[in-house]
Design a protein around this motif. Sequence first.
Motif, PDB file in Angstrom:
ATOM      1  N   ARG A  58       0.827  -1.203   0.000  1.00 57.46           N
ATOM      2  CA  ARG A  58       0.000   0.000   0.000  1.00 57.46           C
ATOM      3  C   ARG A  58       0.859   1.251   0.000  1.00 57.46           C
ATOM      4  N   ARG A  59       1.963   1.228   0.765  1.00 55.40           N
ATOM      5  CA  ARG A  59       2.866   2.379   0.769  1.00 55.40           C
ATOM      6  C   ARG A  59       3.497   2.591  -0.594  1.00 55.40           C
ATOM      7  N   PHE A  60       3.862   1.496  -1.254  1.00 56.15           N
ATOM      8  CA  PHE A  60       4.503   1.612  -2.560  1.00 56.15           C
ATOM      9  C   PHE A  60       3.550   2.231  -3.586  1.00 56.15           C
ATOM     10  N   GLU A  61       2.313   1.767  -3.620  1.00 60.96           N
ATOM     11  CA  GLU A  61       1.339   2.343  -4.542  1.00 60.96           C
ATOM     12  C   GLU A  61       1.029   3.790  -4.183  1.00 60.96           C
ATOM     13  N   SER A  62       1.008   4.083  -2.870  1.00 63.34           N
ATOM     14  CA  SER A  62       0.771   5.468  -2.447  1.00 63.34           C
ATOM     15  C   SER A  62       1.911   6.371  -2.888  1.00 63.34           C
ATOM     16  N   GLU A  63       3.157   5.860  -2.816  1.00 60.69           N
ATOM     17  CA  GLU A  63       4.298   6.656  -3.253  1.00 60.69           C
ATOM     18  C   GLU A  63       4.186   7.017  -4.722  1.00 60.69           C
ATOM     19  N   ALA A  64       3.754   6.058  -5.549  1.00 60.00           N
ATOM     20  CA  ALA A  64       3.609   6.335  -6.982  1.00 60.00           C
ATOM     21  C   ALA A  64       2.586   7.440  -7.216  1.00 60.00           C
ATOM     22  N   ASN A  65       1.449   7.355  -6.549  1.00 64.50           N
ATOM     23  CA  ASN A  65       0.410   8.361  -6.742  1.00 64.50           C
ATOM     24  C   ASN A  65       0.830   9.731  -6.205  1.00 64.50           C
ATOM     25  N   LEU A  66       1.492   9.736  -5.037  1.00 61.54           N
ATOM     26  CA  LEU A  66       1.899  11.005  -4.450  1.00 61.54           C
ATOM     27  C   LEU A  66       2.972  11.684  -5.290  1.00 61.54           C
ATOM     28  N   MET A  67       3.964  10.925  -5.739  1.00 58.86           N
ATOM     29  CA  MET A  67       5.032  11.513  -6.533  1.00 58.86           C
ATOM     30  C   MET A  67       4.516  11.990  -7.888  1.00 58.86           C
ATOM     31  N   ALA A  68       3.512  11.285  -8.436  1.00 60.40           N
ATOM     32  CA  ALA A  68       2.932  11.726  -9.708  1.00 60.40           C
ATOM     33  C   ALA A  68       2.250  13.082  -9.551  1.00 60.40           C
ATOM     34  N   GLN A  69       1.640  13.339  -8.380  1.00 64.65           N
ATOM     35  CA  GLN A  69       0.996  14.632  -8.146  1.00 64.65           C
ATOM     36  C   GLN A  69       2.004  15.756  -7.963  1.00 64.65           C
ATOM     37  N   LEU A  70       3.192  15.438  -7.440  1.00 65.80           N
ATOM     38  CA  LEU A  70       4.142  16.476  -7.053  1.00 65.80           C
ATOM     39  C   LEU A  70       5.342  16.594  -7.975  1.00 65.80           C
ATOM     40  N   SER A  71       5.504  15.664  -8.921  1.00 67.62           N
ATOM     41  CA  SER A  71       6.766  15.585  -9.652  1.00 67.62           C
ATOM     42  C   SER A  71       6.988  16.714 -10.642  1.00 67.62           C
ATOM     43  N   THR A  72       6.000  17.585 -10.857  1.00 65.70           N
ATOM     44  CA  THR A  72       6.247  18.742 -11.718  1.00 65.70           C
ATOM     45  C   THR A  72       7.031  19.832 -10.991  1.00 65.70           C
ATOM     46  N   HIS A  73       7.176  19.718  -9.678  1.00 64.87           N
ATOM     47  CA  HIS A  73       7.938  20.727  -8.940  1.00 64.87           C
ATOM     48  C   HIS A  73       9.423  20.596  -9.274  1.00 64.87           C
ATOM     49  N   PRO A  74      10.136  21.722  -9.425  1.00 66.24           N
ATOM     50  CA  PRO A  74      11.552  21.641  -9.830  1.00 66.24           C
ATOM     51  C   PRO A  74      12.449  20.952  -8.819  1.00 66.24           C
ATOM     52  N   TYR A  75      12.026  20.824  -7.551  1.00 66.94           N
ATOM     53  CA  TYR A  75      12.875  20.211  -6.533  1.00 66.94           C
ATOM     54  C   TYR A  75      12.278  18.913  -6.002  1.00 66.94           C
ATOM     55  N   ILE A  76      11.488  18.234  -6.823  1.00 66.73           N
ATOM     56  CA  ILE A  76      10.967  16.906  -6.499  1.00 66.73           C
ATOM     57  C   ILE A  76      11.250  15.996  -7.686  1.00 66.73           C
ATOM     58  N   VAL A  77      11.707  14.784  -7.411  1.00 69.94           N
ATOM     59  CA  VAL A  77      12.071  13.852  -8.483  1.00 69.94           C
ATOM     60  C   VAL A  77      10.847  13.537  -9.336  1.00 69.94           C
ATOM     61  N   THR A  78      11.039  13.533 -10.651  1.00 66.43           N
ATOM     62  CA  THR A  78       9.953  13.268 -11.597  1.00 66.43           C
ATOM     63  C   THR A  78       9.754  11.765 -11.754  1.00 66.43           C
ATOM     64  N   ILE A  79       8.503  11.329 -11.700  1.00 68.76           N
ATOM     65  CA  ILE A  79       8.174   9.921 -11.898  1.00 68.76           C
ATOM     66  C   ILE A  79       7.618   9.738 -13.306  1.00 68.76           C
ATOM     67  N   TYR A  80       8.067   8.671 -13.999  1.00 67.59           N
ATOM     68  CA  TYR A  80       7.656   8.420 -15.373  1.00 67.59           C
ATOM     69  C   TYR A  80       6.608   7.313 -15.487  1.00 67.59           C
ATOM     70  N   GLU A  81       6.750   6.282 -14.671  1.00 70.31           N
ATOM     71  CA  GLU A  81       5.860   5.121 -14.832  1.00 70.31           C
ATOM     72  C   GLU A  81       5.789   4.339 -13.529  1.00 70.31           C
ATOM     73  N   ALA A  82       4.640   3.739 -13.273  1.00 68.93           N
ATOM     74  CA  ALA A  82       4.444   2.817 -12.148  1.00 68.93           C
ATOM     75  C   ALA A  82       3.747   1.584 -12.697  1.00 68.93           C
ATOM     76  N   ASN A  83       4.341   0.396 -12.450  1.00 65.47           N
ATOM     77  CA  ASN A  83       3.778  -0.812 -13.043  1.00 65.47           C
ATOM     78  C   ASN A  83       4.216  -2.025 -12.236  1.00 65.47           C
ATOM     79  N   ILE A  84       3.844  -3.202 -12.711  1.00 65.11           N
ATOM     80  CA  ILE A  84       4.181  -4.474 -12.071  1.00 65.11           C
ATOM     81  C   ILE A  84       4.837  -5.361 -13.116  1.00 65.11           C
TER      82      ILE A  84
END
Length: 564
Positions: A58-84
């Motif tokens: 659950r934490r791993f899936e939450s991390e993907a969703n949270l980083m996708a919301q924030l990754s446009t910020h210049p000081y947050i790592v950009t996420i490209y894909e979340a999969n299995i």
Amino acid sequence: MSSKRPPAPPPEIPGYRFLSVLGSGGFSDVYLYEQDRPRRRVAVKVLLSDLKTDGARRRFESEANLMAQLSTHPYIVTIYEANITAAGHSYLAMEYCSRPSLDVRSRRGRFSVDEALSVGIQVASAVETAHRAGIAHRDIKPANILVTDYNRPALTDFGISGTMDSAPDDDGGMSVPWSPPESFTAGATDGVTVDIWALGATIYTLLAGHSPFVVPGGDNSQRELMARIGSAPLPRLGRADVPEALDLVLATAMSKSPASRYRSAKALARALMRVQADLNLSVTPFEVQEDIVQEEPLADGGFEETRVRSIVAIDPDSQPSAPTFPSAFRTGPHIGQPVQDAPPHINAVPGVSTSTRGSTSGLTQNGSTLPGQLSPPQWADPVRPAAQGQPEGLLASTVRRGGGTPQELQAPAQQSGQPPELARAPGKKRWWLGLGAGAVLAAAVVVGIVVFNTAGAPKPADPEASRTASQAPAVIVGPDVPAVTNLKATAGNGGADWSWSNPDPQPGDFYVWAAVSAVSSGEFKPVATPKIFVTDNAGGQSCISVKLVRKSGSTSPETRKCFP
């Protein structure tokens, strides 16, 4: 990341080619892959195969969703894909930051004050952005701040993130050296104040080279660290280039009481920006997304659309041809100088033609040939001496203003048989008219000066009246921070126990104190409670100076006293 556990073999991921292992942590392994489309290097974080709990997934899936919301910020790592993967391993493909993390850099050497302040403000803007989205990071530390190829910090590892006020999962984690005291107790914690402490501890680490409560060469087990974090005062950095204001900012961010810390990451960033300004450093921008105002799109009628046209092939080995301009725009090497393949347009007057370029010989007018007297370069040169005693400046200016060529000025005199002096009479007349106008203007100036001195200058406006009419009312400033009261001491073992009172208690108040003497003051240290023990000085007295500090950073005047 930690290297205690060897990483698992990299999984097969369609569209990605494995390159190397980047590291391993408590919940996942990180690898470097090359993505096929688009072709780029990416960091792939893979959940451990033997970690099957629902909380971890659950934490791993939450991390993907949270980083996708924030990754446009210049000081947050950009996420490209979340999969299995086909083998059932969850993974994140994200921006690859090739430079060493802040953890690696701080171990190699301490940061300068300038760089530590800049990084602190930049990461604070990322934390503030997450908080405004309702997300608390809960694990801010130097190892979770990567550095991009453009040397910018990038916050990552939102693996144990959650909402602002939430209790951690039973299999959640924390990083003890950068965690506040309330993280070691049961119950829910305020995610904002947890992140404020951790960010202050991270800045402290960059300046000190180790986490705040680590004792170099001492017992730094987790149990000892937790005990120091809960009760010991924050050690001073002990660097000559670190100002007292920065010590106070970090002490406020890492206050034992959550209510005494900065109320937001933005407030912490502003305090750091004030320190930059006091040190005459460049103030780092605080970057958060502002509210976007929706506006109605304006119809452009299709004028700004991109048009598709045929491709023109250009031979790179061919010599570019000179552009062809109309004869009116063709000039020689110098502005105004005629080229060799076109007659000068200054001679192109009605009824006049030229047969020889660069000379006035051979000019014809109304079927008769005029003798050549002046060449075109002489007409355009106002400094060249006049031919045959003629006023060259007036003649050249007449030609430049379009008054005709010299031949036109002379032709009427030659055709009518008049002497050259009469032909030049209009020019002399204009010269005398100009001289007369100048004399009249000078006389008017003299008369004006006499009138001004006689009547006197106009009286200036009353400054008090203008100030009353135009000046805005003064800004009313709030009351100053009051000094502490009831400063008293009780004799102790080689010193005195001092206590005092806060005349106007406010949330977030704390104090700074210093042992003083008659000629000097010691270093001020923060303290949360209004009591402290001060040893006797060389004169057998215990002397103290105390200031009251608001959570905004405002400080009261000092109160000094000695005992006995």
